[in-house]
Design a protein around this motif. Sequence first.
Motif, short mmCIF file in Angstrom:
data_model
loop_
_atom_site.label_atom_id
_atom_site.label_comp_id
_atom_site.label_asym_id
_atom_site.label_seq_id
_atom_site.Cartn_x
_atom_site.Cartn_y
_atom_site.Cartn_z
N MET A 48 0.85 -1.03 0.10
CA MET A 48 -0.12 -0.02 -0.07
C MET A 48 0.90 1.08 0.10
O MET A 48 0.40 2.09 -0.81
N ILE A 49 1.91 1.20 0.72
CA ILE A 49 2.93 2.37 0.86
C ILE A 49 3.45 2.66 -0.77
O ILE A 49 3.36 3.92 -1.04
N ALA A 50 3.84 1.55 -1.25
CA ALA A 50 4.23 1.71 -2.60
C ALA A 50 3.46 1.84 -3.85
O ALA A 50 3.68 2.31 -4.63
N GLY A 51 2.08 1.78 -3.29
CA GLY A 51 1.08 2.04 -4.12
C GLY A 51 0.75 0.74 -5.12
O GLY A 51 -0.03 1.06 -6.25
N HIS A 52 1.22 -0.42 -5.06
CA HIS A 52 0.95 -1.42 -5.73
C HIS A 52 -0.37 -2.35 -5.15
O HIS A 52 -0.63 -3.10 -5.78
N GLU A 53 -0.81 -1.69 -4.11
CA GLU A 53 -2.15 -2.33 -3.58
C GLU A 53 -2.99 -0.87 -3.15
O GLU A 53 -2.75 -0.05 -2.33
N GLU A 54 -4.39 -0.67 -3.47
CA GLU A 54 -5.14 0.08 -3.03
C GLU A 54 -5.25 0.27 -1.59
O GLU A 54 -5.80 -0.96 -1.01
N VAL A 55 -5.48 1.36 -1.21
CA VAL A 55 -5.95 1.68 0.27
C VAL A 55 -7.51 1.41 0.54
O VAL A 55 -8.15 1.98 -0.56
N THR A 56 -7.91 0.61 1.50
CA THR A 56 -9.43 0.58 1.57
C THR A 56 -9.91 1.79 2.38
O THR A 56 -11.01 2.33 1.68
N GLU A 57 -9.10 2.14 3.30
CA GLU A 57 -9.62 3.20 4.33
C GLU A 57 -7.97 3.92 4.75
O GLU A 57 -7.36 3.20 4.90
N GLY A 58 -8.21 5.30 5.13
CA GLY A 58 -7.15 5.64 5.69
C GLY A 58 -6.21 6.38 4.74
O GLY A 58 -6.44 6.42 3.48
N SER A 59 -5.06 6.80 5.25
CA SER A 59 -4.18 7.55 4.22
C SER A 59 -2.49 7.19 4.52
O SER A 59 -2.28 6.69 5.82
N ILE A 60 -1.83 7.42 3.69
CA ILE A 60 -0.50 7.51 3.91
C ILE A 60 0.28 8.79 3.72
O ILE A 60 -0.12 9.26 2.43
N LEU A 61 1.05 9.48 4.57
CA LEU A 61 1.64 10.64 4.50
C LEU A 61 3.09 10.49 4.24
O LEU A 61 3.61 9.82 4.96
N LEU A 62 3.75 11.12 3.23
CA LEU A 62 5.16 11.20 3.07
C LEU A 62 5.40 12.70 3.07
O LEU A 62 4.72 13.55 2.34
N ASP A 63 6.30 13.32 3.82
CA ASP A 63 6.54 14.82 4.39
C ASP A 63 5.21 15.49 4.34
O ASP A 63 5.19 16.55 4.08
N GLY A 64 4.18 14.78 4.92
CA GLY A 64 2.77 15.61 5.43
C GLY A 64 1.80 15.57 4.05
O GLY A 64 0.83 15.93 4.25
N PHE A 65 2.36 15.06 2.78
CA PHE A 65 1.50 15.00 1.73
C PHE A 65 0.97 13.74 1.67
O PHE A 65 1.46 12.44 1.69
N ASP A 66 -0.47 13.50 1.40
CA ASP A 66 -1.12 12.27 1.28
C ASP A 66 -0.66 11.64 -0.03
O ASP A 66 -1.16 12.21 -1.12
N ILE A 67 -0.22 10.66 -0.29
CA ILE A 67 0.33 10.00 -1.42
C ILE A 67 -0.35 8.94 -1.74
O ILE A 67 -0.12 8.15 -2.73
#
Length: 225
Positions: A48-67
């Motif tokens: 999910m962090i890499a983007g190879h799998e969709e997130v069902t709920e919630g978010s992943i932030l890198l440097d404060g940006f939702d990626i």
Amino acid sequence: SNQLELVQLTKRYGETVAVDDVTHAFPAGAYVCLLGPSGCGKSTTLRMIAGHEEVTEGSILLDGFDISDLPPARRGTAMMFQNYALFPHLNVRDNVAFSLRMKGVDKPTRHKRANELLELVDMGRFADRLPAQLSGGQQQRVALARALVTDPKVLLLDEPLSALDPFLRIRMRAELKKLQRELGIPFVHVTHGQDEALALADEVVVMNNAVIEQAGPAREVFNAP
Ligand code: ADP
Ligand code: ADP
């Protein structure tokens, strides 16, 4: 400063909850090992962090940006896989330069960058070989160079050492650690080996049953001297 954060992150596959409402801030610039029994949700989290799998709920932030809605190539993350996944018909240099080619970077520039990275992983003299002409450890170095060619803000590693023989595994540990220090970006390394985590990690994150059960410095988590 390349901080990675998971906020109420959930992944469901039908009835199965693979990752269950996980919130965690990974320390910036750290070597993180993500540890836990088979099936606890480590790979799913990484994918999910890499983007190879969709997130069902919630978010992943890198440097404060939702990626979490960006395509993999635009996230600032890079992933290295267990089986290396090199293109068999491309030589080592072209394997490393592949994503630059996809971005339309001109050939002299991508060759220069690929050569620099191959030097970094001590594979410069193998640039013209095909993957099949390399040992497992050498293929792994190429895979590392290839993951780094995009200048990621975070490197994700899914059991990167598990296919290597024990001697090489110990040596590659040291090299991964050194590389992480040199680059200064966080590495998030999935493993099920406690000894591996103890040898590598600044921070250990222990998953169990789809949640983070414990996180902290390796010695604290393992209660080691
Ligand atoms: P780990 O990496 O810790 O071994 P995974 O993240 O691979 O665990 O798996 C977590 C859970 O999600 C497991 O129950 C697994 O069976 C399930 N799972 C993983 N990938 C899929 C998928 N593509 N489809 C359905 N279930 C999956
Ligand atoms: P060089 O090897 O002289 O650097 P290029 O980088 O232009 O040449 O191409 C290297 C190899 O990549 C070529 O053998 C070509 O067939 C192959 N190639 C070109 N485009 C693709 C692609 N989209 N996917 C996989 N391989 C490709």
